[in-house]
Structures are given as C-alpha cells and as structure tokens.
Design a protein around this motif. Structure first.
Motif, mmCIF file in Angstrom:
data_model
loop_
_atom_site.group_PDB
_atom_site.id
_atom_site.type_symbol
_atom_site.label_atom_id
_atom_site.label_comp_id
_atom_site.label_asym_id
_atom_site.label_seq_id
_atom_site.Cartn_x
_atom_site.Cartn_y
_atom_site.Cartn_z
ATOM 1 N N THR A 225 1.077 -1.297 -0.293
ATOM 2 C CA THR A 225 -0.016 -0.225 -0.377
ATOM 3 C C THR A 225 0.593 1.477 0.296
ATOM 4 O O THR A 225 1.792 1.116 0.967
ATOM 5 C CB THR A 225 -1.104 0.070 1.469
ATOM 6 N N GLU B 247 -10.421 6.004 1.081
ATOM 7 C CA GLU B 247 -11.341 5.587 1.006
ATOM 8 C C GLU B 247 -12.070 6.030 -0.191
ATOM 9 O O GLU B 247 -12.722 5.619 -1.353
ATOM 10 C CB GLU B 247 -12.803 5.600 1.817
ATOM 11 N N ARG C 63 -8.806 5.562 -5.510
ATOM 12 C CA ARG C 63 -7.610 5.276 -4.806
ATOM 13 C C ARG C 63 -7.648 4.051 -4.083
ATOM 14 O O ARG C 63 -6.978 3.739 -2.447
ATOM 15 C CB ARG C 63 -7.835 6.910 -3.627
ATOM 16 N N GLU C 64 -7.474 3.355 -4.478
ATOM 17 C CA GLU C 64 -6.957 2.096 -3.827
ATOM 18 C C GLU C 64 -6.503 1.647 -2.617
ATOM 19 O O GLU C 64 -6.593 0.911 -1.512
ATOM 20 C CB GLU C 64 -8.158 0.575 -4.639
ATOM 21 N N GLN C 65 -4.815 1.702 -3.736
ATOM 22 C CA GLN C 65 -4.314 1.085 -3.650
ATOM 23 C C GLN C 65 -3.485 2.457 -2.474
ATOM 24 O O GLN C 65 -2.235 2.259 -1.844
ATOM 25 C CB GLN C 65 -3.225 1.411 -4.875
ATOM 26 N N ASP D 39 -5.664 2.507 0.109
ATOM 27 C CA ASP D 39 -6.359 2.338 1.653
ATOM 28 C C ASP D 39 -5.687 1.235 1.609
ATOM 29 O O ASP D 39 -5.958 -0.006 1.472
ATOM 30 C CB ASP D 39 -7.731 2.035 0.679
ATOM 31 N N ARG E 295 -7.623 -2.126 2.503
ATOM 32 C CA ARG E 295 -7.631 -3.744 2.220
ATOM 33 C C ARG E 295 -7.258 -4.238 1.766
ATOM 34 O O ARG E 295 -7.290 -5.574 1.266
ATOM 35 C CB ARG E 295 -7.784 -2.726 0.326
ATOM 36 N N ASN F 39 -7.289 -6.379 5.902
ATOM 37 C CA ASN F 39 -9.088 -7.380 5.653
ATOM 38 C C ASN F 39 -8.385 -8.382 5.774
ATOM 39 O O ASN F 39 -7.713 -9.311 5.087
ATOM 40 C CB ASN F 39 -8.556 -7.194 4.023
ATOM 41 N N SER G 110 -14.680 0.116 4.973
ATOM 42 C CA SER G 110 -13.494 0.777 4.132
ATOM 43 C C SER G 110 -14.989 0.076 2.884
ATOM 44 O O SER G 110 -14.635 -1.410 3.106
ATOM 45 C CB SER G 110 -12.281 0.321 3.789
ATOM 46 N N ASN H 281 -13.227 -0.963 -0.058
ATOM 47 C CA ASN H 281 -11.671 -2.239 -1.306
ATOM 48 C C ASN H 281 -11.927 -2.954 0.343
ATOM 49 O O ASN H 281 -10.903 -3.955 0.289
ATOM 50 C CB ASN H 281 -10.757 -0.576 -0.453
ATOM 51 N N ASN H 282 -12.324 -2.433 2.035
ATOM 52 C CA ASN H 282 -12.893 -4.214 2.413
ATOM 53 C C ASN H 282 -13.209 -5.001 1.605
ATOM 54 O O ASN H 282 -14.570 -5.176 2.083
ATOM 55 C CB ASN H 282 -13.235 -3.948 3.779
ATOM 56 N N THR H 283 -12.534 -6.143 1.521
ATOM 57 C CA THR H 283 -14.080 -8.007 1.067
ATOM 58 C C THR H 283 -14.064 -8.974 1.964
ATOM 59 O O THR H 283 -14.422 -10.214 1.652
ATOM 60 C CB THR H 283 -12.669 -8.144 -0.162
#
Length: 866
Positions: A162, A175, A179-181, A183, A186, A190, A315, A317-319
C-alpha cells in the motif's frame, strides 16, 4: 520499566566484548536479503536481483547456485527476498524461496525446490506452494521473510503493498474511488487478503500446503483467509520463530510522521511477539495500541478515534469481515526521536529488523558457541541506526530489559538478516551503506565467541610516520596488550630486517625516499598472535599553517573588523603556491550541540559542521554524493536548489518533518531529533556540494555582522588549508588549521568544568565558598573588562578570576552586591588584566561566612569587553 543495561549487568556471567570476533566470509554482495545455515555449516543466502548463493565453510568459497528470473526494480523492492531450509533439510534437501516471478500477472511466489548434493538447484523440482497477488504499480512494503517453527509449520511475512503517500506520514486509509492502492484497509486491515500479514501453513510432501490448527481464522469462515496467523502488519520485513517455544517475532517498519497530528500518533517502528494468532492493529493502531482517527480524505475531516478493543473495517475496499479481532500491543516500539519507554534505542531513522532467539545447548561441543548468558535472549537490529541489541525476556516471555551487543567493536554495516548456526555462532548478512545500490561493504559475516585464550593485540607506536631521508624513527609496543595478561614476544620487520624483543622500543633509520611498511607481530606462549602495520612515508612532510590576527582569538564583537593573515611554510616547496591555499570564513548559528564546540576555538581539523552533522545522521543510508540511490544524489539536490533563495528554509524544514514526491514516490525519513539550526547546517553543506568552492585571499579582513542579522549567537569559523606539491615519491599532503570565535557574552550554563556549582536552565547556582568554574583556552588580548550578571541575597560573596589554576595569578576580582528593587538581577563591570597568551581561566568563589549547603545566588552570564 527496568533499564536494559542495569537489568543485564546484574548477571555475573556478562561476557566481555573482546571475546567476540567477527569474520567476513563473503564480500562484495549486491543487496543481500535473507540467509539460512544448514546442519553441515553451509550458508545459503539470496540477493534481491535474483542471485542464490552458498558459502562452503570447508573451501571457504562462495558459489553462485542460480540466477532466478525475478522482477526486481529498486523502487518496488521486489525480487528474490526470502529463504528457508526445510526442518528435515539434511534428508530431503528441500529449500524454500519467496520471490517475484516475471509474469503478466503481478504476484509473489512461495516456492519449494530440491538442492542436489553438488550444490546445484533442481529447477524442474519447483513446487509453488502459494501465490500472493500484488499491485506492481504501488508494490512496496514487500515483507518476504520465511521461517519454520518447531512443529514444521512455515511462516511467511507479507507486506501491505500500500502506498503511504497522501497520508502525511500517518495511516493510509484513503477510501476515495480510484485510490484503492492508498487504502490499507483493503490489505492489512482486511481479513480476506494475504497482504499485511504473517501467514502460517504446513508444507506437505507433494508440494501442497495444509492449514494448521490455531491460525487467526478457522478454515471456511466467510470473509477470511485461513492462512493468516497474524494480521494488521505494515511491513514485517524479517521474521523469526523461537525453535524452543514456537513464539513468532518480527520487526515492523512503521510510518513516517515525525510528530503527533490531529490524525493520530507519530510514526513508530515495532518489534513484535505473537505467542498465538492475533491482530496487531495496523492501519488503525501502532506501538502500544496508540490509535489513529478515522479520516475522510475527500473532505480532510478528522473523525472519531478507532477502538483497539473493537476495531471495525467499514472501508468500501474491504472484502472481508467488518468486525476485526482486538488489536495486540507491540513488544517494543520507538519513534524517530528518543523513546520514553526504550531510551537505549537512541534516535534517528527507523527500520526494525528482527534477529534470532538464542538457545544455549550445554551438550554442544563447540569452541565458538555463544555463552549461556545469551540463553533465551532475542536479538534485534536496526538497519538505519546500525546497532544490535540482545533483549532479555522473563520466564513468561515478557520484556525485562535489553543491552547493546558489541557496541564498540561490532562494526556493523546495516544488518538485514541474522541467524545462529549449528555450532552456536551468529551469522549476519550486512546490506551495506546505502539502500538500493551495489554497496562495496555488503557482506556475509560470522561472529564467534572465544571462551579460552585470546590472542595478544599488536599496536605500533612511533615518534613519527612522515619525514625526509635519512629519517630516524623510534618504535614502541606500549600500546599493545594481552587481555589474558600473558607474556608477549614481539617481532619487528623493517623490509628485510627483523628484530625480536620482549617489548620496549626499537629505533630504525630509513635512508631512502618512499613508502616503507613496518610490521609488528605479537605472540603469546600458546602461539596465538596478531599483527599491526604502519606505513612510514619518507620524502615529504606536512605543510605548516598559522592564522595571525591583531584581534582577540576567542571572542567576536558586533560589527568588528576582524583582520587575519594565513602564514604557510613547507619544507619541500620552494615557494608557496597561493592556488593551493584555501581560506574560508563562515558563521554557524547557535546549535543545540554547540556547547561541545565551546573551548575548541583553534584546531588542526577542517571541521565543516554541516558535513559533520550529516555524517552522524542517517542521510547517507538513502543518498550518495554523486550517485542516485533510493534518494537523489546530493549533487542533484544542490544543482536543483542552490540558486533558489527560499530553498534553504524549505529544505531544512523538510529534513525535520520528512516528505516526498519531488524525486519520485519514495518518502524521506523525518528527523525530529534535529534542531532547525542543525538541519539548516546540513542543507547548507548539501547545497554547496555542486558549486565551485571559492577561497578567500590568504590575507584580509571581514566585518563580523552575520550574528546580528541572524539575531542569535553562534560561532565564526576561519579555516585555512594548504596542499603541498608532494616530494620524494610521496603524494601531495594537506594540512589544516581553524580559528573559532564565540560570543563575548558567555552563558555559563554551557560550561562543563564545574565544582560545587549546579547547572540551572539559565545560569549556575550554589555560588558558595570554594565553588569554581573554568573557561578553557581563553585569549585576553584586547580584553579590558568583565561584566557579570547575577542575583545574590547579600554582599558576602566574591569571585576571583585566576590564570591556569584555582590558585593561579589573580587577573580580576568582583565583590557581588545584592540587587535592589523589583529586579532580582544586577550587572557589575570590573577591569581584567590583559594578557598575550591563551590560558584557562578559573572563576573561584569565596565567602567570609559560608552558609553551608544553602543556595547563595545565581550567575547568569559573563561578558568580555574591549
């Protein structure tokens, strides 16, 4: 918290540092990464660009086994990173690598290979145990360390992948769409992502993996990865597992902020311990669970603080799961500046690297194994600060203290991995001086312990090492020693001449010009020996310089016209070439450590304070003079900024606070331990590197007014050097001299030579009968008065200024009078005898009726007047 030094020093078995010896096994490495020592003593190690080596102790040779085809660009930090040997390596010859294969799909591989008996790698035997997806374009914080536990489980460290930028050195939880990279929620936050974690798997014989019991998330739990043992890591670059307890340790390289902010705490590096699976908090917490605030990067609004007992990842971007396990505290944590909890670690740049846990084996027959004192101690090292500590843990594995290992003789070159060999010696890969380049001092070393006889140490002393023929020199052995107090025999070699003695002195005359090596060998009764070599240069002598001035040589005064003349003589040069003379006159504003320079006003060294401060800092870990590394070359910085009138202040501030973005996307460390003035001097030196250096004339004058423009005191430094033309086959020689001028008003709390007096924040107290302070090496030429600023309760106190000692000649005296009215301080001026020699001045206090320990007043400053 118990001091590490005092806790460990209580043990009667503390080993002497001189019983440890470092041996270089392999030199001239290129970005060495991780090592492993086989049961038979072979040492395997990797270089980031893909080279895999073995050092064979039988032949003492290093062999390249394979060049791995890996993606290794410096700015990404990928390549051939990790290495581990199978616990049953002696039988199955399995060896494991963490590497970045060249692929259209960005990923890291954990692969297993078989090593043949002839130290070649069976490439066809590769089994890819695990693939870890990464983002190349933002691929930093790689982790990549491998380690086996005593139960045969393989631990794998994975960085958070990151970008830390746009977060101002705090936590990257951006978030915003696209801009995922940026955050880390993620990745490290995560539970359904392998990045920012330490994984634990069990390699099976067929090249697959199974998941052992006790990982952080049970297999089949929705929104989680069962491989995760520890989550919440930023960059766990090196890991180790105690082979006895199975406890996992790692160094965690932290964020860059040098100060607290509304977003949360300043940056810390960590040394961590996991006795069981857990969440270690990043990107929501750091150190001992210091919490960040939730930040809206779109509006820059700072929200509520995160809760370490109930961390929540909401977030987009959280899976993985939203509600995370509670955060665990670090074992040891420290910022750029001095740590309140762990002051032994000092201050400066940060790059925490873990070492091994040592387990003493009393049954092991080895002459080099570490002693029992280090049993169960954890070794840690710091890449930026260049130290190694041994951490003492109690029976419950809690921190108890630590002490530095080999602080005087270690000569560490940025250790990047360490492990113990089967014989109990400590092996280390030393990365070398500067990050991101092929360092000449990158190497594989071994540290042995010697419990028995120690070799004597030969040290040559000589009356001179430079002169013209015939040159008669007397040599001695008085600096040589034997730590075991054995009788020592000495053998001298002067070319073809050999002289043997039991000590004392030997005289030899060198009749010819040239460079003559003199060798001294010291041997004890057991035959252990060491040698020392001194080069005697015959044919040229150092030039001699002197700075002459009609002005005072100790103090400066407002707008004083300071006249100087540099006199140079050289025995070999028929005439003095002005072009070989270099004269500089500069003002150095008041620095935090300037008291160390007070009293050293004239020296034979060419002291550039900015250069000295830079050399003592960690700047050279990322910068070189003329070559780009992870940071720009200093010459490039100079060329870019030296004509910019506002650059000095901006860059000095950036040195303190850190930053990035101008020379690429790598961040510069913050240096909050530096004062503004110290950072300014460093930047002045860097900006001057790229410009032609001009010299003042050997004779001239200068109006001393910079200190009035700076509105603060400081020092003036006049430096002169001369390089002769060489002679007698000897290269040209350079000699220096300097003259330092300090403020005429001396703040007495800066003085170190005190007796019975007490230092206060501003001044000296306890002005009692017999109290003394000393100003060393003072010139009283042209000085006619002394003015004292003081506060005393009565008129019984007197001070005498004496020359050379507390009983020397009285040069001045003052009887103090108490201040009247509301002003507690008074100023009194008295004459002082003008002298033409430099001398130590003793300020001796006397009272007719001493009132014992009761404080009798305060002295603020003494001013010397013309």
């Amino acid at each position: 918290m118990v001091s590490g030094l005092s806790a460990l020093a209580q043990s009667p078995a503390v080993p002497e540092e001189n019983r440890f010896t470092k041996t270089v096994l392999s030199n001239d490495l290129n970005e060495p990464m991780e090592l492993a020592v086989a049961p038979d003593g072979r040492v395997f190690f990797t270089e980031r660009k893909g080279n895999f080596y073995v050092y064979d102790p039988a032949s003492r040779q290093t062999k390249l086994i394979r060049e791995f085809p890996v993606f290794w660009e410096t700015k990404y930090g990928n390549g051939l990173i990790g290495l581990a040997l199978d616990p049953d390596f002696a039988k199955n010859h399995y060896i494991y690598f963490y590497n970045t294969p060249i692929s259209d799909t960005p990923k890291q591989h954990v692969s297993r290979f078989m090593l043949r008996d002839d130290n070649t790698l069976d490439v066809a035997s590769e089994k890819v145990l695990l693939e870890i997806p990464i983002d190349y374009e933002i691929s930093r914080h790689t982790g990549g360390s491998l380690a086996f536990g005593p139960d045969g489980n393989l631990y794998i460290s994975v960085g958070d992948n990151t970008s830390p930028f746009a977060s101002k050195g705090f936590t990257p939880i951006d978030e915003r769409p696209g801009r995922e990279q940026f955050d880390d929620q993620r990745a490290a936050g995560n539970a359904n992502d392998l990045r920012g974690a330490i994984l634990r798997v069990h390699p099976e014989a067929d090249g697959t993996i199974s998941i052992p019991d006790g990982n952080l998330f049970a297999k089949g739990t929705a929104g989680t990865r069962p491989e995760i043992y520890v989550m919440g890591c930023r960059n766990p670059y090196r890991i180790t597992v105690d082979p006895k307890t199975g406890i996992l340790y790692w160094g965690e390289i932290g964020p860059d902020s040098g100060k607290e902010g509304e977003e949360g705490p300043k940056g810390y590096d960590e040394f961590n311990q996991a006795r069981k699976a857990g969440n270690f908090g990043w990107p929501y917490f750091i150190g001992d669970n210091k919490a960040y605030h939730d930040v809206d990067f779109a509006t820059e609004k700072v929200g509520p603080i995160f809760d370490p007992a109930h961390p929540v990842n909401d977030s987009p971007n959280n899976t993985g799961i939203k509600n995370l396990p509670p955060a665990q505290k670090a074992l040891i944590w420290y910022p750029y500046d001095e740590s309140a909890e762990f002051p032994e670690l000092g201050k400066g740049g940060r790059s925490a690297i873990i070492g091994p846990v040592y387990n003493f084996d009393p049954s092991l027959k080895s002459e080099t194994k570490f002693p029992q004192y280090f049993d169960k101690k954890l070794f840690i090292t710091e890449w930026m600060r260049n130290w190694v500590f041994a951490v003492d843990l109690d029976d419950n594995q809690n921190y108890r203290g630590m002490a530095q290992f080999m602080p005087a003789t270690g000569d560490f070159r940025r250790p990047i991995d360490m492990t113990f060999g089967p014989e109990g010696s400590l092996y280390a890969l030393e990365y070398g001086s500067v990050y991101g380049i092929d360092n000449a001092d990158a190497r594989l070393v071994r540290i042995d312990y010697n419990a028995g006889n120690r070799a004597p140490v030969a040290i040559i002393s000589a009356t001179d090492s430079l002169g013209t023929a015939p040159m008669k020199v007397t040599f001695g052995t008085k600096k040589s020693y034997d730590l075991d107090k054995d009788p020592v025999t000495y053998q001298w070699k002067f070319g073809n001449n050999t002289v043997t003695s039991n000590g004392g002195t030997v005289t030899f005359t060198f009749g010819k010009n040239g460079i003559h090596p003199v060798i001294l060998k010291a041997t004890d009764p057991s035959g252990a020996s060491s040698s020392d070599t001194l080069l005697i240069r015959v044919g040229n002598t150092l030039p001699q310089l002197a700075i002459e001035t009609p002005n005072n040589r100790s103090f400066y005064f407002d707008n004083e016209q300071f006249a100087y003349s540099v006199k140079v003589t050289d025995k070999e040069d028929k005439s003095i070439d002005p072009k070989r003379t270099n004269v500089k006159f500069k003002f150095i504003p008041q620095l935090a450590n300037q008291a160390a320079l007070i009293g050293h006003q004239e020296t034979a060294e060419n002291m550039d304070l900015g250069k000295e401060l830079l050399e003592k800092s960690d700047c050279k870990a990322c910068h070189q003079i003329n070559q780009k590394s992870v940071g720009p070359a200093f010459t490039d910085v100079s060329n870019k900024y030296r004509t910019d009138p506002g650059a000095l202040a901006r860059l000095a501030n950036k040195v303190i606070t850190g930053g990035g973005g101008v020379w690429g996307d790598m961040a510069m460390n913050a240096h909050p331990q530096l004062s503004k003035e110290e950072a300014t001097e460093i930047v002045k030196y860097v900006l001057a590197i790229g410009e032609a250096q001009t010299s003042l004339p050997p004779q001239g004058s200068k109006v001393l007014q910079e200190h009035t423009q700076e509105s603060k005191p400081g020092l003036y430094q006049l430096t002169a050097s001369y390089t002769d033309g060489g002679g007698g086959g000897i290269d040209p020689l350079t000699n220096y001299t300097s003259l330092w001028l300090r403020p005429a008003q001396v703040e007495v709390e800066q003085l170190d030579s005190l007796y019975l007096l007490k230092k206060e924040r501003s001044g000296l107290s306890n002005l009692k009968n017999g109290a003394v302070f000393v100003m060393k090496d003072i010139d009283l030429k042209n000085i006619k008065t002394l003015t004292f600023r003081y506060s005393v309760p009565d008129d019984g106190l007197k001070v005498e200024v004496r020359s050379g000692s507390s009983t020397g000649k009285v040069l001045s005296a003052l009887k103090f009078s108490p201040a009247s009215g509301t002003n507690k301080f008074a100023e009194s001026t008295v004459p002082v005898e003008t002298t033409t020699i430099r001398q130590d001045l003793y300020f001796v206090f006397t009272r007719k009726e001493d009132n014992g320990d009761t404080t009798t007043g305060t002295l603020d400053w003494v001013r010397f007047g013309l």
